[in-house]
Design a protein around this motif. Sequence first.
Motif, PDB file in Angstrom:
ATOM      1  N   PHE A  10      -7.179  43.563 -16.033  1.00 38.82           N
ATOM      2  CA  PHE A  10      -5.504  43.111 -15.529  1.00 38.82           C
ATOM      3  C   PHE A  10      -5.306  44.820 -14.863  1.00 38.82           C
ATOM      4  N   SER A  11      -4.014  44.490 -14.061  1.00 40.94           N
ATOM      5  CA  SER A  11      -3.426  46.116 -13.919  1.00 40.94           C
ATOM      6  C   SER A  11      -2.254  46.003 -15.695  1.00 40.94           C
ATOM      7  N   ALA A  12      -2.552  47.426 -16.035  1.00 43.27           N
ATOM      8  CA  ALA A  12      -1.632  47.582 -17.730  1.00 43.27           C
ATOM      9  C   ALA A  12       0.222  47.769 -17.060  1.00 43.27           C
ATOM     10  N   GLN A  13       0.279  47.895 -15.987  1.00 42.49           N
ATOM     11  CA  GLN A  13       1.593  48.848 -15.641  1.00 42.49           C
ATOM     12  C   GLN A  13       2.334  46.741 -15.888  1.00 42.49           C
ATOM     13  N   GLN A  14       1.712  46.094 -14.890  1.00 39.75           N
ATOM     14  CA  GLN A  14       2.031  44.765 -14.378  1.00 39.75           C
ATOM     15  C   GLN A  14       1.256  43.672 -15.758  1.00 39.75           C
ATOM     16  N   LEU A  15       0.549  44.141 -15.945  1.00 40.49           N
ATOM     17  CA  LEU A  15      -0.359  42.814 -16.482  1.00 40.49           C
ATOM     18  C   LEU A  15      -0.829  42.004 -15.365  1.00 40.49           C
ATOM     19  N   ASN A  16      -0.926  41.576 -14.262  1.00 47.02           N
ATOM     20  CA  ASN A  16      -1.554  40.963 -13.401  1.00 47.02           C
ATOM     21  C   ASN A  16      -3.105  40.734 -12.786  1.00 47.02           C
ATOM     22  N   CYS A  17      -3.694  39.732 -13.263  1.00 46.17           N
ATOM     23  CA  CYS A  17      -5.262  39.459 -13.097  1.00 46.17           C
ATOM     24  C   CYS A  17      -5.499  40.724 -11.591  1.00 46.17           C
ATOM     25  N   ILE A  18      -6.317  41.104 -11.296  1.00 47.85           N
ATOM     26  CA  ILE A  18      -7.087  41.687 -10.256  1.00 47.85           C
ATOM     27  C   ILE A  18      -8.528  41.454  -9.933  1.00 47.85           C
ATOM     28  N   ALA A  19      -8.911  40.910 -11.039  1.00 46.85           N
ATOM     29  CA  ALA A  19     -10.558  40.601 -10.971  1.00 46.85           C
ATOM     30  C   ALA A  19     -10.989  39.573 -12.254  1.00 46.85           C
ATOM     31  N   SER A  20     -11.475  38.882 -11.908  1.00 48.41           N
ATOM     32  CA  SER A  20     -12.647  37.901 -12.422  1.00 48.41           C
ATOM     33  C   SER A  20     -13.500  37.441 -12.522  1.00 48.41           C
ATOM     34  N   GLY A  21     -14.391  37.048 -13.756  1.00 54.62           N
ATOM     35  CA  GLY A  21     -15.651  36.460 -13.153  1.00 54.62           C
ATOM     36  C   GLY A  21     -16.215  35.792 -14.384  1.00 54.62           C
ATOM     37  N   LEU A  22     -17.493  34.814 -14.391  1.00 55.50           N
ATOM     38  CA  LEU A  22     -18.283  34.499 -15.603  1.00 55.50           C
ATOM     39  C   LEU A  22     -19.683  34.452 -14.925  1.00 55.50           C
ATOM     40  N   ALA A  23     -20.192  35.594 -16.024  1.00 54.73           N
ATOM     41  CA  ALA A  23     -22.246  35.532 -15.605  1.00 54.73           C
ATOM     42  C   ALA A  23     -22.264  34.164 -16.547  1.00 54.73           C
ATOM     43  N   GLU A  24     -23.303  33.577 -16.219  1.00 57.23           N
ATOM     44  CA  GLU A  24     -23.551  32.542 -17.184  1.00 57.23           C
ATOM     45  C   GLU A  24     -25.340  31.998 -17.098  1.00 57.23           C
ATOM     46  N   LYS A  25     -26.120  31.552 -17.954  1.00 59.33           N
ATOM     47  CA  LYS A  25     -27.118  31.033 -17.600  1.00 59.33           C
ATOM     48  C   LYS A  25     -28.347  32.208 -17.879  1.00 59.33           C
ATOM     49  N   LEU A  26     -27.612  33.169 -18.921  1.00 56.70           N
ATOM     50  CA  LEU A  26     -28.228  34.349 -19.312  1.00 56.70           C
ATOM     51  C   LEU A  26     -29.613  34.304 -20.069  1.00 56.70           C
ATOM     52  N   GLY A  27     -30.820  34.896 -19.949  1.00 58.16           N
ATOM     53  CA  GLY A  27     -31.681  34.450 -20.112  1.00 58.16           C
ATOM     54  C   GLY A  27     -32.607  33.813 -19.578  1.00 58.16           C
ATOM     55  N   THR A  28     -32.663  33.058 -18.626  1.00 54.26           N
ATOM     56  CA  THR A  28     -33.071  32.372 -17.921  1.00 54.26           C
ATOM     57  C   THR A  28     -33.085  32.964 -15.773  1.00 54.26           C
ATOM     58  N   LYS A  29     -34.021  32.133 -15.410  1.00 58.04           N
ATOM     59  CA  LYS A  29     -34.410  32.432 -14.316  1.00 58.04           C
ATOM     60  C   LYS A  29     -33.140  32.195 -13.230  1.00 58.04           C
ATOM     61  N   ASP A  30     -32.284  31.225 -13.817  1.00 56.81           N
ATOM     62  CA  ASP A  30     -31.163  30.753 -12.610  1.00 56.81           C
ATOM     63  C   ASP A  30     -30.066  31.720 -13.920  1.00 56.81           C
ATOM     64  N   ALA A  31     -30.145  32.706 -14.055  1.00 60.80           N
ATOM     65  CA  ALA A  31     -28.931  33.533 -14.660  1.00 60.80           C
ATOM     66  C   ALA A  31     -27.910  34.386 -13.326  1.00 60.80           C
ATOM     67  N   VAL A  32     -27.117  34.133 -13.532  1.00 64.15           N
ATOM     68  CA  VAL A  32     -25.777  33.882 -11.642  1.00 64.15           C
ATOM     69  C   VAL A  32     -24.353  34.568 -12.332  1.00 64.15           C
TER      70      VAL A  32
END
Length: 396
Positions: free
Chosen positions: A21-43
């Motif tokens: 988030f931008s600290a001034q406007q508190l608008n989200c500038i990027a987001s994401g998800l890392a999932e299936k960690l610890g497996t060959k399908d981690a992404v």
Amino acid sequence: MNDDTILVINCGSSSLKFALFSAQQLNCIASGLAEKLGTKDAVLSVKSGDEKSSYCLDDADHHIAINHVINTLQALKLLVKDPLGIGHRVVHGGESFSDSVLIDETVLAEIEKCSALAPLHNPANLLGIQLMAERYPSTPQVAVFDTAFHQTLPETSYLYPIPYELYTEHGIRRYGFHGTSHKYVAEVAAKQLNKPLAVCNFITAHLGNGCSVTAIKNGLSVDTSMGLTPLEGLMMGTRSGDIDPGLFEFLNKIGMDSERISQMLNKESGLKGLSGQTNDMRTLFDLADKGDEKAALAIEVFCFKLAKYIAAMAASLPSIDALIFTGGIGENASRVRSAALEKLAILGFEVSHSLNNSNGRESEGRITEPDSTLSLVIPTNEELVIARDTLNNAVK
């Protein structure tokens, strides 16, 4: 030097969700998800504006995933310097925390103590805090607790009718979860009604893979459906919700140990268990429309139990300013909302099918008729609450 950004981290047992988030406007500038960690399908998936990208992580653990997240944000020139603050979702704060706090050694010790109450969640949350402290040792970190909002529950709501010393000696009581979401949508609803939150009475229904309903009286949580753990309460995606405690003894007698029972109730029950197929409500609608009786039954039971809990929450309120639906199912499943509201006519609800079918987008969230008790759809934004609390605690 510090950047003008707030980084939000939600670390799960095999996943890592983040938002910048931008600290001034508190608008989200990027987001994401890392999932299936610890497996060959981690992404890892990352979204910034209209741009989306995906990266194969190849058996990555949380440490590698966090480094990949930071490196990606730096490559996109979104995180040029150290963040101003880092906020963490922490599932269980027990009775120790009624608000978000700046993390220090004392706070870490208390979160560790609560791990016995949330063994599937708090250790992962602590790992996220540790890894970010290694990466940014001088950046303030803030813990935002799922349970904090519910620390205003009265004894009549949080005590279980079991020997009292189990509460005083072991902390066995109702704690409630999804507090960040319930708090956020209540604040938004109060603004929409042009009323101070402190005089508002709401019932809030957070419906996703995990589901909970909360009664909010004069802006404070006074009852909620989840309990000591997130297993209690509503039927959910893979969790059973309320069951007869005698089931445990019966299942032991037919050869299931406690670990197996816990696995079944948390991962194999709810919508998935009753339908025998999936916990995805959209898929269940498709199956039911094609004549799948078990899918239709799972949906029907879900809607009935939802209406039943909403009605129960009304007992804690002198009046209802609004019933608020949020979460993935709450915001998008018009059929679920319609079925629940039709069962709640005794409380004055009359669904507007045209407004409900548009998920309230054409009416500032309203999905009920003008003379009805008000019901709203309000998209939740837990990451924004965490970013806001992080800014307030990290920069003083």
